[in-house]
Design a protein around this motif. Structure first.
Motif: not given
Length: 84
Positions: A58-60, A65-68, A75-78
């Motif tokens: 969960h920590q990873l 998520r924050k880094t991406v 759009n990339f994240y979606s």
């Protein structure tokens, strides 16, 4: 949730309170809340030195998520999360 878990642990080992040394969870208040989290209830029943920790995965996930989202646009994240 704690009552059900305590019953299960008691069936497995009547002395679980003296043996359990720690628990991990996703950090949600329902699990680790200061007064009413299930892991918090376990800690109250366990011997001194009991350790509560967030699940490593969960920590990873939070860090990834924050880094991406920091380095790529929405759009990339979606698109990335839509693959699953």
């Amino acid at each position: 949730m704690f009552e059900i878990l305590a019953k299960l642990l008691s069936v497995m080992d009547n002395n679980w309170k003296g043996k359990i040394i720690g628990a991990t969870s996703d950090g949600a208040a329902s699990m680790m809340g200061r007064y009413e989290g299930s892991v918090t209830y376990i800690q109250k029943e366990a011997r001194p030195g009991f350790v509560q920790v967030w699940c490593g995965l969960h920590q990873l996930d939070i860090v990834v998520r924050k880094t991406v989202t920091k380095f790529f646009d929405d759009n990339f994240y979606s698109t990335l999360t839509g693959l699953f």
